[in-house]
Design a protein around this motif. Structure first.
Motif, PDB file in Angstrom:
ATOM      1  N   ASN A 438       0.861  -1.179   0.000  1.00 50.00           N
ATOM      2  CA  ASN A 438       0.000   0.000   0.000  1.00 50.00           C
ATOM      3  C   ASN A 438       0.905   1.238   0.000  1.00 50.00           C
ATOM      4  OD1 ASN A 438       0.063  -1.383   2.843  1.00 50.00           O
ATOM      5  ND2 ASN A 438      -0.005   0.815   3.285  1.00 50.00           N
ATOM      6  N   PRO A 439       0.349   2.414  -0.277  1.00 49.56           N
ATOM      7  CA  PRO A 439       1.203   3.603  -0.511  1.00 49.56           C
ATOM      8  C   PRO A 439       1.763   4.288   0.731  1.00 49.56           C
ATOM      9  CG  PRO A 439      -1.088   4.165  -0.859  1.00 49.56           C
ATOM     10  CD  PRO A 439      -1.063   2.690  -0.626  1.00 49.56           C
ATOM     11  N   PHE A 685       7.046   2.541  -9.171  1.00 53.46           N
ATOM     12  CA  PHE A 685       6.343   3.481  -8.271  1.00 53.46           C
ATOM     13  C   PHE A 685       4.842   3.196  -8.352  1.00 53.46           C
ATOM     14  CE2 PHE A 685       9.729   5.621 -10.778  1.00 53.46           C
ATOM     15  CZ  PHE A 685      10.747   5.542  -9.835  1.00 53.46           C
ATOM     16  N   LYS A 686       4.472   1.959  -8.050  1.00 55.74           N
ATOM     17  CA  LYS A 686       3.133   1.485  -8.396  1.00 55.74           C
ATOM     18  C   LYS A 686       2.021   2.067  -7.543  1.00 55.74           C
ATOM     19  CE  LYS A 686       3.367  -2.780  -5.637  1.00 55.74           C
ATOM     20  NZ  LYS A 686       3.279  -4.252  -5.713  1.00 55.74           N
ATOM     21  N   TRP A 687       2.356   2.811  -6.493  1.00 50.51           N
ATOM     22  CA  TRP A 687       1.315   3.460  -5.698  1.00 50.51           C
ATOM     23  C   TRP A 687       1.411   4.986  -5.774  1.00 50.51           C
ATOM     24  CZ3 TRP A 687      -2.721   0.789  -4.245  1.00 50.51           C
ATOM     25  CH2 TRP A 687      -2.595  -0.576  -4.013  1.00 50.51           C
ATOM     26  N   GLN A 747      -0.155   7.305   1.737  1.00 48.31           N
ATOM     27  CA  GLN A 747      -0.397   8.418   0.830  1.00 48.31           C
ATOM     28  C   GLN A 747      -1.711   8.225   0.071  1.00 48.31           C
ATOM     29  OE1 GLN A 747       1.852  11.316   0.451  1.00 48.31           O
ATOM     30  NE2 GLN A 747       2.148  10.331   2.427  1.00 48.31           N
ATOM     31  N   PRO A 748      -2.331   9.328  -0.376  1.00 46.85           N
ATOM     32  CA  PRO A 748      -3.580   9.200  -1.135  1.00 46.85           C
ATOM     33  C   PRO A 748      -3.375   8.378  -2.411  1.00 46.85           C
ATOM     34  CG  PRO A 748      -3.188  11.481  -0.486  1.00 46.85           C
ATOM     35  CD  PRO A 748      -1.933  10.733  -0.179  1.00 46.85           C
ATOM     36  N   PHE A 749      -4.332   7.528  -2.683  1.00 49.85           N
ATOM     37  CA  PHE A 749      -4.335   6.776  -3.937  1.00 49.85           C
ATOM     38  C   PHE A 749      -5.786   6.567  -4.345  1.00 49.85           C
ATOM     39  CE2 PHE A 749      -4.199   3.104  -6.735  1.00 49.85           C
ATOM     40  CZ  PHE A 749      -3.110   3.391  -7.542  1.00 49.85           C
ATOM     41  N   LEU A 750      -6.212   7.311  -5.346  1.00 51.70           N
ATOM     42  CA  LEU A 750      -7.587   7.245  -5.805  1.00 51.70           C
ATOM     43  C   LEU A 750      -7.662   7.709  -7.247  1.00 51.70           C
ATOM     44  CD1 LEU A 750      -9.570  10.362  -4.660  1.00 51.70           C
ATOM     45  CD2 LEU A 750      -7.147  10.106  -4.135  1.00 51.70           C
TER      46      LEU A 750
END
Length: 834
Positions: A438-439, A685-687, A747-750
């Motif tokens: 997860n980020p 940098f997948k997230w 970190q935000p991921f959306l």
């Protein structure tokens, strides 16, 4: 008669038949060595404790530290040369450790050939070479009990200064603290040491020089055990008073760090320490800890309020001083009256086999009950609010615990791809964004051994564990055979063991200063290993006259000097490179006008000193790109491209280099190279949602260009990859919903409105994916038509529906009411030909 410890400076020989007396009187170089060592211990912690932060500002101090220890190693090699002749006459269980320790930097050197970051791998080779030198210093400077006591006094004086420094900042005397260290520290800002006290969601946390509370707690924990041990066995009054006095500041400091890891590890190590003491000493250690804890609990609330600015500074100092004096006095009285009585009463019990096990296990049960009362009942209400909050949050379901488990699992993913030799120094910091679940953001695994595994592989970790087990096993074997003869060095065991235990939960060893303390302590422990010979000693052989001993001593001393000189040369070059990069960065970011030639001179100097250094390479490429934008001279752009492509070959996971190279390709209008590099880097940098947005935007832009040029195959290529990334983002968002409720995602991921709009436009222009375009847009559309991006999404959404022969009257009415001109925009979009 037992050996006196922390008493008169009379020589005691633990191994009279086998051991070499490294007398303090043997060489006039001993005192310069000790003074240099003392000055280092004072200087080093105020350089952010030599934290390995993968940035030039951190690296400069580390390189200077390696230069310093290399100089000390040269002095030590010269000082102890004559003593080394008999010492190296035969290879034995003790002196072999001086060779084994070099397997650690050797592992890093081997791993560096396939490292994912060439410059971080080189840094790690230097760092572990420096640690090997400190191990060697610990081995030689602690052969003699007299020297060991002098050396220990220097170490404790330096470490207790850090505790005092912490209170200066906690009690609001940060300006005074800054003035005391500002003239030699690199961490003071406007006369104040940066972040000696830090705040988070639970309140202020004391960090002292470390700028990280948990590592400070690890050091405090080690010092607490040292203090309890010395006050339980010391025979000299000044040792009782000094270490007894410091127990209250130590316990108070560790409470003010709000470190939950410290609270968890502390009782474990305390239990281990008690197992190694006699029953009378165990009772004294427990009594002294209770006295200090009681004093801490009494003063903790007002001292906490002083730190929060609610009470005056003088009150904090008064309470701390008074409670520390009372604690020292009570410990002195217990030593004078209680200790002899306990030793007499428990003499019979002491002689019973395994008598040292009974009390620790009984205490384990009592301690478990006390922990339950403190955490599970209202007894915790005696603690200050912020400390009580931290205690209440101790749980395996809390975010920090779950996050650490995630780090550990992700770390093993790295090992799965780099199993044998690892990915080189700095592997986790370089690769974690590729393997993370997860980020989160963490350049540290929060576990020393797993981070070591990532960097050096199974082979490297096996050798590290072999080395540690060898030293601990042989030291403990010698200790249990003759505890009285090893008291002087037992404090080193406590330092090394407690910090390594805490390093199972945190990244303490990423602080070079902490690693130095551990490896010096390991060397001191190794100096107590009984030197059993691997090769039988010939009859009537005189060790001192043995030419083999002279030759071995010459080889070892000469080798040590050669390695130290090599480290000085390399570290000097690296320090010069880092310093030039920092100066250039400061000048360029200051806004002060500087000539191109002057800026370039600094960066050329940096790259000349260290060709694999990415920071000056990026800075120089940036200057060249700016020069191109001002002059349109393609020579500048060509040189920048060459520099960046070479840097990328050495640092293929460096996000800044990749970003800069992508921008350069776009400047050259080389869309294929720009997109390919950005797209193929997405796995690294997948997230990073900004990276997704960049690549999806590029896919949309280049796909439309191909569409306008009539290149259907290229259009399909870009559009398909863009939509694949969108689907991948959508799957990532769903994955994050599966995280435990108490674990934060990081970190935000959306799928942001901007990303959705780009993806929907790709689907629209793909002609056969109109329904997907409508689905994407509807998923992010809101009723906030005052927002320009939301209005644009609504326009595209309604245009797509119109193209499909459908409509959404409710959305249309709201949009037109907010922006009547949107009707024309909808018609224009609908008229576009996919």
């Amino acid at each position: 008669m037992s050996n006196q410890v922390y008493g008169k400076l009379e020589h005691t020989s633990t191994y009279p038949a086998d051991s070499t007396d490294f007398s303090v009187k043997r060489s006039a170089l001993f005192w310069p060595l000790l003074i240099g060592f003392a000055l280092f211990l004072i200087w080093a912690p105020f350089q952010q404790a030599l934290f390995s932060g993968q940035q030039p500002t951190f690296e400069i101090a580390i390189f200077w530290a390696i230069i310093w220890v290399s100089a000390l190693a040269i002095v030590a090699a010269l000082a102890y040369y004559s003593s080394l002749k008999p010492y190296w006459s035969n290879l034995n269980a003790q002196n072999i450790t001086a060779l084994l320790v070099w397997l650690l930097p050797l592992c890093y050197l081997i791993s560096s050939f396939g490292a994912v970051s060439r410059y971080l791998a080189s840094d790690s080779v230097l760092i572990y070479s420096g640690l090997a030198l400190f191990f060697t210093l610990g081995l030689f400077m602690n052969q003699n009990d007299r020297v060991a006591r002098i050396t220990q006094n220097v170490i404790f004086a330096a470490l207790y200064l850090l505790v005092l420094f912490g209170f200066l900042n906690w009690f609001g005397n940060s300006s005074l603290a800054g003035k005391l260290v500002g003239w030699f520290s690199n961490s003071t800002v406007q006369g104040v040491y940066r972040d000696a006290v830090m705040g988070d969601a639970t309140g202020l946390r004391l960090t002292s020089v470390f700028q990280y509370a948990n590592t400070y707690a690890a050091l405090l924990m080690a010092l607490i055990f040292v203090g309890l041990y010395i006050t339980s066995v010391a025979q000299k009054r000044h040792a009782l008073w000094i270490h007894g006095f410091m127990l209250v500041p130590l316990f108070t400091s560790i409470a003010l760090t709000l470190s939950r890891g410290g609270l968890i590890v502390l009782p474990v190590v305390f239990f281990i320490m008690l197992l190694m003491l006699k029953p009378a000493q165990q009772l004294l250690a427990i009594l002294h800890s209770l006295i200090a804890l009681l004093a801490t609990v009494i003063i903790l609330a007002p001292i906490n309020e002083v730190g929060l600015g609610q009470k005056p500074s003088w009150l904090g100092w008064t309470l701390l001083l008074a409670s520390s004096l009372i604690c020292a006095a009570l410990i002195g009285l217990s030593h004078k009256y209680l200790k002899p009585w306990l030793e007499k009463k428990l003499e019979a019990w002491t002689n019973i086999k395994a008598s040292n096990l009974w009390l620790p296990f009984a205490l384990l049960i009592i301690g478990g009950l006390l922990i339950y009362l403190l955490i599970g009942t209202g007894m915790r209400n005696i603690l200050p609010d912020n400390i009580r909050t931290r205690v209440e949050s101790i749980s395996f379901e809390q975010n920090s615990v779950l996050e650490r488990f995630t780090f550990y699992k992700d770390s093993l993913k790295v090992t799965a791809d780099y199993p044998v030799l690892g990915a080189g120094g700095g592997a986790w910091a370089t690769l974690y964004t590729q393997y993370q679940n997860n980020p989160y953001i963490s350049n540290q695994t929060h576990n020393y051994f797993l981070q070591y595994l990532d960097e050096t592989g199974i082979l490297g970790l096996a050798l590290l564990l072999l080395f540690l087990v060898y030293v601990f096993y042989h030291y403990l074997r010698a200790y249990f055979k003759n505890p009285e003869g090893h008291k002087t060095h037992f404090v080193y065991f406590l330092i090394a063991f407690s910090i390594l235990m805490h390093s199972l939960l945190d990244f303490n060893m990423s602080y070079f200063y902490i690693s130095i303390l551990v490896f010096f302590s390991l060397g001191a422990m190794a100096s107590r290993i009984k030197p059993r010979r691997f090769v039988s000693k010939p009859e009537k052989e005189d060790d001192v006259e043995n030419p083999r001993g002279s030759g071995s001593a010459l080889i070892h001393s000469g080798g040590l000097i050669v390695v130290a000189i090599l480290l000085i040369v390399v570290s000097s070059r690296y320090a010069t490179a880092a310093n030039a990069s920092v100066k250039s960065s400061d000048v360029l970011s200051s806004g002060v006008q500087i000539k191109y030639e002057d800026a370039r001179a600094l960066l050329d100097k940096s790259l000349k000193m260290r060709s694999d250094y990415p920071f000056p390479a990026m800075q120089l490429a940036s200057i060249l790109q700016n020069a191109y934008s001002q002059t349109s001279d393609p020579a500048y752009l060509k040189e920048a491209k060459t520099i960046l492509e070479e840097a990328y070959q050495k640092e293929p996971f460096n996000k800044s280099i990749i970003n800069q190279l992508v921008a350069l390709y776009q400047t050259e209008n080389d869309s294929a190279k720009a997109f390919d590099l950005a797209y193929t880097s997405i796995d690294k940098f997948k997230w990073d949602m900004n990276w997704y947005q960049t690549v999806i935007t590029m896919a949309n832009k280049y796909g439309v260009q191909a569409l306008n040029q009539g290149d259907a195959e290229l259009k399909t290529h870009y559009f398909d990859l863009g939509l694949q990334l969108y689907d991948r983002m959508h799957a990532g968002v769903l994955h994050l919903k599966s995280l435990p409720e108490t674990q934060q995602q990081g970190q935000p991921f959306l799928v942001s409105p901007e990303i959705a709009l780009e993806a929907a436009q790709i689907a629209y222009y793909s002609s056969d994916k109109m329904d997907k375009a409508a689905e994407i847009l509807k998923g992010v559309l809101t009723d906030n038509y005052e927002d320009s991006t939301n209005r644009q999404i609504a326009q595209w959404y309604l245009a797509v529906l119109k193209k499909m022969g459908q409509s959404d009257q409710e959305v249309y009415d709201k949009l037109i009411k907010a922006d009547p001109s949107s009707k024309a925009q909808i018609d224009n979009i609908a008229s576009l030909t996919p």
